[in-house]
Each structure stands twice: as C-alpha cells, then as structure tokens.
Design a protein around this motif. Structure first.
Motif, PDB file in Angstrom:
ATOM      1  N   GLN A  65      67.132 101.334 107.337  1.00  0.00           N
ATOM      2  CA  GLN A  65      66.164 101.211 107.102  1.00  0.00           C
ATOM      3  C   GLN A  65      65.144 100.306 107.898  1.00  0.00           C
ATOM      4  N   TYR A  66      65.969  98.982 107.786  1.00  0.00           N
ATOM      5  CA  TYR A  66      65.479  97.539 108.418  1.00  0.00           C
ATOM      6  C   TYR A  66      65.853  97.872 110.274  1.00  0.00           C
ATOM      7  N   GLY A  67      66.849  98.437 111.008  1.00  0.00           N
ATOM      8  CA  GLY A  67      67.230  98.007 111.964  1.00  0.00           C
ATOM      9  C   GLY A  67      66.708  97.243 112.826  1.00  0.00           C
ATOM     10  N   GLY A  68      65.335  97.781 113.237  1.00  0.00           N
ATOM     11  CA  GLY A  68      63.859  97.879 113.616  1.00  0.00           C
ATOM     12  C   GLY A  68      63.557  96.182 113.860  1.00  0.00           C
ATOM     13  N   ALA A  69      63.661  95.816 112.034  1.00  0.00           N
ATOM     14  CA  ALA A  69      63.170  94.025 112.803  1.00  0.00           C
ATOM     15  C   ALA A  69      63.869  93.234 112.321  1.00  0.00           C
ATOM     16  N   VAL A  70      65.104  93.908 112.423  1.00  0.00           N
ATOM     17  CA  VAL A  70      66.228  92.588 112.008  1.00  0.00           C
ATOM     18  C   VAL A  70      66.579  92.037 112.989  1.00  0.00           C
ATOM     19  N   LEU A  71      66.733  91.052 113.061  1.00  0.00           N
ATOM     20  CA  LEU A  71      66.568  90.067 114.518  1.00  0.00           C
ATOM     21  C   LEU A  71      68.672  89.408 114.317  1.00  0.00           C
ATOM     22  N   PRO A  72      68.631  88.892 115.684  1.00  0.00           N
ATOM     23  CA  PRO A  72      70.814  88.545 115.914  1.00  0.00           C
ATOM     24  C   PRO A  72      70.747  87.770 114.836  1.00  0.00           C
ATOM     25  N   SER A  73      70.619  86.788 114.388  1.00  0.00           N
ATOM     26  CA  SER A  73      70.579  85.521 113.169  1.00  0.00           C
ATOM     27  C   SER A  73      70.602  86.552 111.973  1.00  0.00           C
ATOM     28  N   HIS A  74      69.433  88.026 111.488  1.00  0.00           N
ATOM     29  CA  HIS A  74      69.396  88.504 110.267  1.00  0.00           C
ATOM     30  C   HIS A  74      71.324  88.838 110.661  1.00  0.00           C
ATOM     31  N   ARG A  75      71.955  89.708 111.634  1.00  0.00           N
ATOM     32  CA  ARG A  75      72.984  90.178 111.949  1.00  0.00           C
ATOM     33  C   ARG A  75      74.039  89.342 111.766  1.00  0.00           C
ATOM     34  N   LYS A  76      73.918  87.923 112.569  1.00  0.00           N
ATOM     35  CA  LYS A  76      75.003  86.915 112.504  1.00  0.00           C
ATOM     36  C   LYS A  76      74.932  86.089 110.512  1.00  0.00           C
ATOM     37  N   ALA A  77      74.088  86.566 110.304  1.00  0.00           N
ATOM     38  CA  ALA A  77      74.353  85.973 109.022  1.00  0.00           C
ATOM     39  C   ALA A  77      74.908  86.954 107.672  1.00  0.00           C
ATOM     40  N   LEU A  78      74.374  88.102 108.095  1.00  0.00           N
ATOM     41  CA  LEU A  78      75.104  89.280 107.552  1.00  0.00           C
ATOM     42  C   LEU A  78      76.232  89.261 107.789  1.00  0.00           C
ATOM     43  N   ALA A  79      76.780  89.578 108.541  1.00  0.00           N
ATOM     44  CA  ALA A  79      78.657  89.426 109.114  1.00  0.00           C
ATOM     45  C   ALA A  79      79.306  88.082 108.138  1.00  0.00           C
ATOM     46  N   ALA A  80      78.058  86.956 107.925  1.00  0.00           N
ATOM     47  CA  ALA A  80      79.116  85.425 107.614  1.00  0.00           C
ATOM     48  C   ALA A  80      79.546  85.955 106.443  1.00  0.00           C
ATOM     49  N   MET A  81      78.012  86.314 105.687  1.00  0.00           N
ATOM     50  CA  MET A  81      78.595  85.920 104.090  1.00  0.00           C
ATOM     51  C   MET A  81      79.161  87.035 103.435  1.00  0.00           C
ATOM     52  N   SER A 115      65.536  98.587  95.919  1.00  0.00           N
ATOM     53  CA  SER A 115      67.036  99.632  96.636  1.00  0.00           C
ATOM     54  C   SER A 115      67.629  97.988  97.127  1.00  0.00           C
ATOM     55  N   GLY A 116      68.891  98.553  97.166  1.00  0.00           N
ATOM     56  CA  GLY A 116      69.955  97.993  97.643  1.00  0.00           C
ATOM     57  C   GLY A 116      69.781  97.233  98.964  1.00  0.00           C
ATOM     58  N   ALA A 117      69.332  98.483 100.227  1.00  0.00           N
ATOM     59  CA  ALA A 117      68.728  97.615 101.355  1.00  0.00           C
ATOM     60  C   ALA A 117      67.604  97.036 101.242  1.00  0.00           C
ATOM     61  N   GLN A 118      66.531  97.298 100.581  1.00  0.00           N
ATOM     62  CA  GLN A 118      65.751  96.231  99.489  1.00  0.00           C
ATOM     63  C   GLN A 118      66.044  94.844  99.904  1.00  0.00           C
ATOM     64  N   PHE A 119      66.940  95.025  99.242  1.00  0.00           N
ATOM     65  CA  PHE A 119      66.892  93.482  98.388  1.00  0.00           C
ATOM     66  C   PHE A 119      67.808  92.177  99.381  1.00  0.00           C
ATOM     67  N   LEU A 120      68.494  93.218 100.221  1.00  0.00           N
ATOM     68  CA  LEU A 120      69.081  92.686 101.345  1.00  0.00           C
ATOM     69  C   LEU A 120      67.807  92.333 101.925  1.00  0.00           C
ATOM     70  N   TRP A 121      67.069  92.921 102.352  1.00  0.00           N
ATOM     71  CA  TRP A 121      65.868  92.718 103.072  1.00  0.00           C
ATOM     72  C   TRP A 121      65.364  91.173 102.822  1.00  0.00           C
ATOM     73  N   LEU A 122      65.203  91.167 101.719  1.00  0.00           N
ATOM     74  CA  LEU A 122      64.741  90.473 100.551  1.00  0.00           C
ATOM     75  C   LEU A 122      65.122  89.361 100.985  1.00  0.00           C
ATOM     76  N   VAL A 123      66.419  88.922 101.009  1.00  0.00           N
ATOM     77  CA  VAL A 123      66.780  87.728 101.327  1.00  0.00           C
ATOM     78  C   VAL A 123      67.212  87.628 103.071  1.00  0.00           C
ATOM     79  N   LEU A 124      67.524  88.663 103.614  1.00  0.00           N
ATOM     80  CA  LEU A 124      68.140  87.882 105.012  1.00  0.00           C
ATOM     81  C   LEU A 124      66.807  87.626 105.884  1.00  0.00           C
ATOM     82  N   GLN A 125      65.474  87.803 104.902  1.00  0.00           N
ATOM     83  CA  GLN A 125      64.411  87.714 105.564  1.00  0.00           C
ATOM     84  C   GLN A 125      63.761  86.399 105.842  1.00  0.00           C
TER      85      GLN A 125
END
Length: 374
Positions: free
Chosen positions: A18-34, A277-287
């Motif tokens: 859903q948010y792949g187009g707006a996800v930055l490299p820093s977001h992906r790194k945080a996602l993988a780490a946490m 939604s679960g996807a929106q919650f992750l976006w609220l955190v990772l943004q």
C-alpha cells in the motif's frame, strides 16, 4: 502485551503493497531492524559467567532510535547530561510549530526542512534575547525535534527549553530576567515570536531553493510557557527522545486486520482510542523515522557541549552553590548500563562472542568450545 515486532511481521507485506511508493530507504531499514529486535531470528551474543562455567545466549537488540525496546540507557544518560548543565533561574519551554501548509514541503525535503526549523527557532530566540532590555546577551537552549502529534499524525514542531538568562561576552556579564509585573511566567510575547520565526524560516527555505506554497497563513503558532527549574521538562523531552513515537503498552488490540491504540488528547487531557488498518498503523509509526545521521536533539548558546568549561566557571564565580551541581571533590554519578547476571550464582556475565547467527545458537548445532575459539 502486543509488540511492535509482531505487528510488523503480520502486516509488513500489506504495508509495502500500500505504501511502497512513499517508503524511503530509512523506513525499510527501521522496519527490518525493529522486526528482528531481540527475536529468535536476531543475531545473538554468547555470555559466560565470571564465577561459574554457565554460558548463555542472549539475542541482540536492534539499537534503532525508533524502537520502543532500545536505547533506554542512552535516554537516561542524555537526561543526566542536560540536568547537570542546568543553570539557576526560571526555565521556559518554547514550542515552534510548522504550519500545515508547509508540511508537504517538509516531507519531501526532510533533512533541509528539519534543520531550518530548528536553526530558525533558535535564531528567533537569540534575536529576542539580545534585544531584550534586561537580558541583552546570548542565551542558551536545548532543542528537541518532534515530527508527530499525540495521535501519530505528521506534525513537525520543535520544543526548546531555555533559561531566562543570557551571557554578555563583550562585557563579561551574566544577566537574568527580573521578576516583573506579569510574574515569573512571562519571557517573550508569543505573537511577536511567531512573526519573526515566520520570516526567518521562509527566508531560510528560499536560500535552500525550496519554494513555499502561496497559501501560507499570516499567523503561525508559537507557545511559550514557564516550566520552573527546567529539570522536569528535560526529563519529559529525554523520555521521548529515543523510545520511538509510541509505547507498546498503548497498543491495545490487534485483530481482524486492524490495530487499536490509545493516545492522550492535549485539550481534554483524557485518553482516546483510534483504530486503523495494520498497514496504516505501520505507516503512522514509520513516517517519523528521521534521515540517517540527523540529530533530533541539539544544544545552543552557552548550553552547547563546547561550553562545559564556561558553565563550570559560572558556577564557581556567579551561581550560588547547588547540591546537584558536580564538583571536583564530589564527581557526578552517571547511570551505568545494566549488567547481565548469571541465573545460577548471580555473578556478572561477560560477553565473549557477538553477532552469532541464529542457526548456530543451539548447543546441538555447534560445540561451545568451537564457538569460543573462532
């Protein structure tokens, strides 16, 4: 308790879809780490007891500054450093808020916009302090950038804790704000602060080549309130500095593809709940993950780390003796990192190997002596 790692594992795929187009490299790194923080799939450390032969595998923490599990020790150390630099007098918490019309521009150019927001907020206070009829000098302050509201929406603003005092380097004078007709709870006019801050920030954005939208409001929001000696507000800022934007105890439910969390309304002071939604919650955190290397907390003026000797000299010559102030005869005690204790004898365990991959952590997979010798 519902962990953030479990939510990431469950909703990572729909979030990226859903948010792949707006996800930055820093977001992906945080996602993988946490996602792997202290989990069974995280690299582990081998700890050995300093008294008996007990050995133990301990999962690594991710150490990411947005992880709710990590960096509590760093947060405590930051609070101690700032409270040790407190100066006598009244402190004020000044909050500079970026208007909603500028937030899309700030999101697209985060590093430039955030830096301009913090520097212009400080430049505004420095100008007011130098022009103040009582202070007439350079102030000091501690600034902390927040990009979220209590509801986790994108809401960039800067909190700046500042004592009502200034240093006149030319004349070698230390000046404090005397009690006036409005009492100790007044420093600068918030409307005047907002006007000067608006002009400085727009000028800074133009210098960086960033064009502000034409529909900007004339009135911006700056809040200025007295916070006593300053210690409580530094503890408040320090607690929100490293632990991420939400505590896991505030995640109430995760069911039917939705996540429910609670937040405190700043106006009513009551707890509210929100279900997304679960996807929106992750976006609220990772943004709210900041660009790599960007410093969320900065010290300015005579509270800059380079001014430690100046503060020590002021304590010696100007300030009254304070029980909390560190001295040569009584050095300040700093928090120590919690030690890992043996479950058998209670002695301190020593880390003898780090970054062990999960597939060799079980005793049946590799001999412990072989692990220690590599």
């Amino acid at each position: 308790m519902i962990t953030l790692a479990s939510i990431i594992e469950r909703f990572e795929a729909p979030f990226l879809a859903q948010y792949g187009g707006a996800v930055l490299p820093s977001h992906r790194k945080a996602l993988a780490a946490m996602k792997l923080c202290r989990s069974s799939m995280a690299p582990r450390m081998l700890a050995q007891c300093s008294s008996c032969d007990e050995q133990r595998f301990v999962p690594h923490s991710c150490g990411h500054r947005n992880c709710p599990h990590c960096q509590h020790f760093e947060s405590q150390r930051w609070i101690e450093r700032q409270t040790q630099a407190l100066v006598p007098g009244s402190y004020f918490l000044i909050t500079f808020t970026l208007p909603a019309e500028l937030r899309p521009l700030a999101w697209q150019h985060q590093r430039l916009a955030y830096a301009a927001l913090m520097d212009c907020a400080w430049a505004t206070l420095r100008t007011f302090s130098q022009n103040h009829r009582q202070l007439q000098g350079s102030p000091g302050g501690v600034a902390v950038l927040h990009t979220h509201s209590r509801k986790l929406e994108f809401h960039p603003h800067v909190h700046l804790a500042m004592p009502a005092a200034a240093l006149d380097c030319d004349k070698g004078l230390w000046r404090t704000l005397r009690r006036g007709a409005k009492g100790d709870g007044y420093l600068f006019n918030h409307k005047a602060l907002a006007k000067v801050f608006r002009g400085k920030l727009l000028a800074a954005l133009r210098e960086e080549g960033l064009l502000a939208p034409p529909n900007l409001p004339e009135k911006w929001v700056v809040d200025c309130k007295c916070v006593g000696s300053g210690e409580k507000v530094l503890v408040y800022l320090g607690r929100y500095l490293y632990r991420g934007v939400i505590q896991e105890k505030d995640i109430l439910r995760c069911e039917n593809g939705q996540v429910t969390y609670r937040w405190r309304d700043s106006k009513t002071k009551k707890m509210q709940t929100r279900t997304v939604s679960g996807a929106q919650f992750l976006w609220l955190v990772l943004q709210h993950v900041l660009p790599k290397g960007f410093r969320r907390a900065r010290n300015y003026g005579f509270l800059h780390p380079n001014s430690k000797r100046l503060i020590a000299l002021l304590r010696l010559l100007v300030f009254k003796p304070c029980a909390k102030a560190p001295t040569e005869s009584a050095p300040s005690t700093q928090a120590e990192r919690p030690k890992l204790l043996c479950r058998c004898c209670g002695a301190v365990m020593v880390i003898v190997r780090r970054r062990i991959l999960p597939f060799i952590t079980e005793p049946a997979c590799a001999d412990r002596e072989a692990i220690l010798s590599t």
